[in-house]
Design an enzyme around this catalytic site. Structure first.
Site, PDB file in Angstrom:
ATOM      1  N   TYR A   1       0.828  -1.221   0.000  1.00  0.00           N
ATOM      2  CA  TYR A   1       0.000   0.000   0.000  1.00  0.00           C
ATOM      3  C   TYR A   1       0.859   1.267   0.000  1.00  0.00           C
ATOM      4  O   TYR A   1       0.759   2.110  -0.897  1.00  0.00           O
ATOM      5  CB  TYR A   1      -0.928  -0.058   1.215  1.00  0.00           C
ATOM      6  CG  TYR A   1      -1.721   1.189   1.498  1.00  0.00           C
ATOM      7  CD1 TYR A   1      -2.401   1.867   0.493  1.00  0.00           C
ATOM      8  CD2 TYR A   1      -1.799   1.678   2.803  1.00  0.00           C
ATOM      9  CE1 TYR A   1      -3.149   2.994   0.776  1.00  0.00           C
ATOM     10  CE2 TYR A   1      -2.543   2.803   3.096  1.00  0.00           C
ATOM     11  CZ  TYR A   1      -3.212   3.467   2.087  1.00  0.00           C
ATOM     12  OH  TYR A   1      -3.934   4.590   2.366  1.00  0.00           O
ATOM     13  N   ILE A   2       1.738   1.400   0.977  1.00  0.00           N
ATOM     14  CA  ILE A   2       2.510   2.647   1.072  1.00  0.00           C
ATOM     15  C   ILE A   2       3.599   2.669  -0.006  1.00  0.00           C
ATOM     16  O   ILE A   2       3.807   3.680  -0.683  1.00  0.00           O
ATOM     17  CB  ILE A   2       3.093   2.832   2.488  1.00  0.00           C
ATOM     18  CG1 ILE A   2       1.953   2.764   3.523  1.00  0.00           C
ATOM     19  CG2 ILE A   2       3.834   4.164   2.597  1.00  0.00           C
ATOM     20  CD1 ILE A   2       2.374   2.847   4.968  1.00  0.00           C
TER      21      ILE A   2
ATOM     22  N   ASN B   1       6.007  -7.095   7.760  1.00  0.00           N
ATOM     23  CA  ASN B   1       4.684  -7.494   8.247  1.00  0.00           C
ATOM     24  C   ASN B   1       4.233  -6.434   9.243  1.00  0.00           C
ATOM     25  O   ASN B   1       5.064  -5.887   9.975  1.00  0.00           O
ATOM     26  CB  ASN B   1       4.760  -8.868   8.908  1.00  0.00           C
ATOM     27  CG  ASN B   1       5.115  -9.960   7.913  1.00  0.00           C
ATOM     28  OD1 ASN B   1       6.143 -10.603   8.019  1.00  0.00           O
ATOM     29  ND2 ASN B   1       4.277 -10.134   6.913  1.00  0.00           N
TER      30      ASN B   1
ATOM     31  N   ARG C   1     -10.149  -2.351  22.085  1.00  0.00           N
ATOM     32  CA  ARG C   1      -9.135  -3.256  21.540  1.00  0.00           C
ATOM     33  C   ARG C   1      -7.886  -3.114  22.397  1.00  0.00           C
ATOM     34  O   ARG C   1      -7.464  -1.984  22.690  1.00  0.00           O
ATOM     35  CB  ARG C   1      -8.845  -2.845  20.088  1.00  0.00           C
ATOM     36  CG  ARG C   1      -8.044  -3.814  19.283  1.00  0.00           C
ATOM     37  CD  ARG C   1      -7.979  -3.395  17.821  1.00  0.00           C
ATOM     38  NE  ARG C   1      -7.251  -2.139  17.639  1.00  0.00           N
ATOM     39  CZ  ARG C   1      -6.970  -1.613  16.445  1.00  0.00           C
ATOM     40  NH1 ARG C   1      -7.351  -2.226  15.333  1.00  0.00           N
ATOM     41  NH2 ARG C   1      -6.315  -0.487  16.348  1.00  0.00           N
TER      42      ARG C   1
ATOM     43  N   TYR D   1       5.502  -6.023  16.952  1.00  0.00           N
ATOM     44  CA  TYR D   1       5.597  -5.249  15.704  1.00  0.00           C
ATOM     45  C   TYR D   1       6.361  -3.950  15.941  1.00  0.00           C
ATOM     46  O   TYR D   1       7.341  -3.648  15.249  1.00  0.00           O
ATOM     47  CB  TYR D   1       4.180  -4.952  15.161  1.00  0.00           C
ATOM     48  CG  TYR D   1       4.190  -3.906  14.079  1.00  0.00           C
ATOM     49  CD1 TYR D   1       4.844  -4.137  12.875  1.00  0.00           C
ATOM     50  CD2 TYR D   1       3.572  -2.667  14.278  1.00  0.00           C
ATOM     51  CE1 TYR D   1       4.868  -3.161  11.891  1.00  0.00           C
ATOM     52  CE2 TYR D   1       3.596  -1.696  13.291  1.00  0.00           C
ATOM     53  CZ  TYR D   1       4.249  -1.943  12.100  1.00  0.00           C
ATOM     54  OH  TYR D   1       4.291  -0.977  11.136  1.00  0.00           O
TER      55      TYR D   1
ATOM     56  N   ASP E   1       9.857  -7.066  -4.532  1.00  0.00           N
ATOM     57  CA  ASP E   1       8.753  -7.433  -3.632  1.00  0.00           C
ATOM     58  C   ASP E   1       8.512  -8.931  -3.789  1.00  0.00           C
ATOM     59  O   ASP E   1       8.585  -9.460  -4.896  1.00  0.00           O
ATOM     60  CB  ASP E   1       7.486  -6.658  -4.034  1.00  0.00           C
ATOM     61  CG  ASP E   1       6.443  -6.634  -2.934  1.00  0.00           C
ATOM     62  OD1 ASP E   1       6.132  -5.527  -2.452  1.00  0.00           O
ATOM     63  OD2 ASP E   1       5.927  -7.714  -2.556  1.00  0.00           O
ATOM     64  N   ASN E   2       8.190  -9.615  -2.692  1.00  0.00           N
ATOM     65  CA  ASN E   2       7.918 -11.055  -2.822  1.00  0.00           C
ATOM     66  C   ASN E   2       6.437 -11.339  -3.065  1.00  0.00           C
ATOM     67  O   ASN E   2       6.032 -12.501  -3.145  1.00  0.00           O
ATOM     68  CB  ASN E   2       8.434 -11.829  -1.599  1.00  0.00           C
ATOM     69  CG  ASN E   2       7.673 -11.491  -0.337  1.00  0.00           C
ATOM     70  OD1 ASN E   2       6.721 -10.713  -0.366  1.00  0.00           O
ATOM     71  ND2 ASN E   2       8.081 -12.083   0.771  1.00  0.00           N
TER      72      ASN E   2
HETATM   73  N1  UDP Z   1     -11.147   0.748  14.966  1.00  0.00           N
HETATM   74  C1  UDP Z   1     -12.485   0.459  15.251  1.00  0.00           C
HETATM   75  N2  UDP Z   1     -13.071  -0.559  14.565  1.00  0.00           N
HETATM   76  C2  UDP Z   1     -12.443  -1.303  13.611  1.00  0.00           C
HETATM   77  C3  UDP Z   1     -11.071  -0.978  13.315  1.00  0.00           C
HETATM   78  C4  UDP Z   1     -10.462   0.060  14.013  1.00  0.00           C
HETATM   79  O1  UDP Z   1     -13.099   1.080  16.108  1.00  0.00           O
HETATM   80  O2  UDP Z   1     -13.036  -2.222  13.047  1.00  0.00           O
HETATM   81  C5  UDP Z   1     -10.488   1.855  15.672  1.00  0.00           C
HETATM   82  C6  UDP Z   1      -9.239   1.444  16.439  1.00  0.00           C
HETATM   83  O3  UDP Z   1      -9.590   1.021  17.747  1.00  0.00           O
HETATM   84  C7  UDP Z   1      -8.431   2.733  16.422  1.00  0.00           C
HETATM   85  C8  UDP Z   1      -8.832   3.412  15.114  1.00  0.00           C
HETATM   86  O4  UDP Z   1     -10.060   2.781  14.719  1.00  0.00           O
HETATM   87  O5  UDP Z   1      -8.833   3.579  17.486  1.00  0.00           O
HETATM   88  C9  UDP Z   1      -7.798   3.222  14.020  1.00  0.00           C
HETATM   89  O6  UDP Z   1      -7.479   1.846  13.948  1.00  0.00           O
HETATM   90  P1  UDP Z   1      -6.614   1.216  12.771  1.00  0.00           P
HETATM   91  O7  UDP Z   1      -6.591  -0.261  12.991  1.00  0.00           O
HETATM   92  O8  UDP Z   1      -7.125   1.722  11.460  1.00  0.00           O
HETATM   93  O9  UDP Z   1      -5.175   1.850  12.959  1.00  0.00           O
HETATM   94  P2  UDP Z   1      -4.192   1.871  14.234  1.00  0.00           P
HETATM   95  O10 UDP Z   1      -4.553   3.122  14.999  1.00  0.00           O
HETATM   96  O11 UDP Z   1      -4.413   0.623  15.016  1.00  0.00           O
HETATM   97  O12 UDP Z   1      -2.842   1.959  13.620  1.00  0.00           O
END
Ligand code: UDP
Length: 333
Positions: free
Chosen positions: A15-16, A79, A285, A144, A35-36
């Site tokens: 993507y980037i 990754n 999360r 990560y 790229d693989n």
């Molecule tokens: N998020 C959400 N629902 C989803 C995916 C992400 O509420 O299905 C929220 C996540 O908790 C974060 C924000 O959206 O606060 C951005 O998440 P993303 O995974 O896009 O990027 P990150 O901040 O983890 O790099």
């Protein structure tokens, strides 16, 4: 030192990387992609020649450097799923750290000494203040983030020892796509908010789960700094030009400097697409801080960089141009 003509973009089918290739070509740079295709897509490389290979194929890398006059390496191959890195850290330490060591060794042999490295805000871990500048402590909270920080540390040692010059670019939430939707974001599985909300808008998902609605933020949902992918690409090219003018190796935080909540992102998707999105409250999360916003003053002062596509509507509109034109993503699976 090699004074080649070609920018080698490692991981340029992702993507980037693919958006960087696009921007490099648009500005007249000669490009080559390695790229693989484990995560990336051949079609994302556009007119740039693609060599399919992994970073552990050292002879292939040597051949590449022998056959092309490489001016600098942009390294995106990695990754990047936090959850997977917790479940399978070995994959991350091998694919992100060990592979980068092999790439740097091949660069040393070929005397290619300029390196633009794709890092992440995940190297900071839990924020101790809301706006994150380069002096913020780096204490990643998942494998990560640790793999990316390790490479940053390796670069700090390799730079003076082997005469490498490098820019470390730490992205906040990369989003959006080129105007017109020729290339865009296509991850499998998709975990990022904007593409997921767009899928919900297209009816490919029943709803969007909001991870946490009781954060200490204006509307209770997490606030993130969404930065347009072409603004990131612009910063990479400015980083290269800075090194070529003799700038000292360093790191830059790249974000758009404004935070948007999950609810605001969904509102914007509804506005841009004209479609309603069902929102479901879900538990927080693990590892999500309430607010994560970049302070990009250093990139602005040193690189003369500032976000040009910073408003959320532009970011979502360009992501929508891609998603609505390619509802199944790239057709190469
Ligand atoms: N998020 C959400 N629902 C989803 C995916 C992400 O509420 O299905 C929220 C996540 O908790 C974060 C924000 O959206 O606060 C951005 O998440 P993303 O995974 O896009 O990027 P990150 O901040 O983890 O790099």
């Amino acid at each position: 030192m090699s004074d080649g003509d070609t920018i080698l973009v490692v991981g340029g089918a992702g993507y980037i990387g693919s958006h960087c290739l696009h921007e490099l070509r648009r500005r007249g740079f000669k490009t080559l992609c390695y790229d693989n295709l484990s995560e990336g897509h051949r079609a994302a490389c556009g007119e740039t020649p693609l060599i399919v290979g992994s970073l552990n194929e050292e002879e292939k890398l040597d051949r590449l450097f022998a056959e092309h006059q490489v001016r600098a390496v942009f390294h995106f191959a990695a990754n990047c799923y936090v959850g997977e890195s917790v479940e399978n850290p070995e994959k991350y330490y091998f694919n992100n750290v060990a592979s980068t060591l092999v790439l740097l060794r091949a660069m040393r042999r070929a005397e290619v000494k300029r390196f633009i490295f794709s890092s992440t805000a995940a190297t900071f871990g839990n924020p101790v203040r809301e706006r994150i500048d380069e002096s913020h402590p780096q204490e990643p909270i998942n494998p990560y983030g640790r793999t990316k920080l390790m490479i940053e540390q390796i670069l700090r040692d390799y730079g003076p020892a082997y005469g490498f010059s490098y820019c470390i670019l730490r992205y906040f939430n990369a989003a959006g796509a080129v105007e017109g939707g020729a290339i865009g974001e296509d991850h499998d599985p998709e975990t990022h908010l904007i593409p997921l909300v767009l899928k919900a808008a297209m009816g490919q998902r029943p709803d969007i789960k909001i991870f946490g609605t009781d954060y200490d933020t204006p509307d209770g949902t997490c606030v993130r700094d969404y930065i347009h992918i072409l603004d990131l690409a612009d910063a990479h090219i400015r980083g290269l030009e800075y090194l070529e003018k003799g700038g000292a190796s360093t790191a830059f935080n790249l974000g758009n400097g404004s935070g948007y909540s999950v609810q605001q992102v969904i509102d914007t998707v509804e506005k841009v697409t004209g479609k309603a999105v069902v929102r479901s409250a879900a538990p927080r999360r693990a590892g999500d801080p309430a607010v994560l916003v970049a302070d990009y003053k250093k990139a602005s002062e040193v690189l003369g960089w500032k976000p040009r596509f910073g408003d959320l509507e532009t970011i979502v509109r360009t992501a929508w141009e891609w998603a609505s034109g390619h509802p199944e993503g790239y057709q190469d699976r």
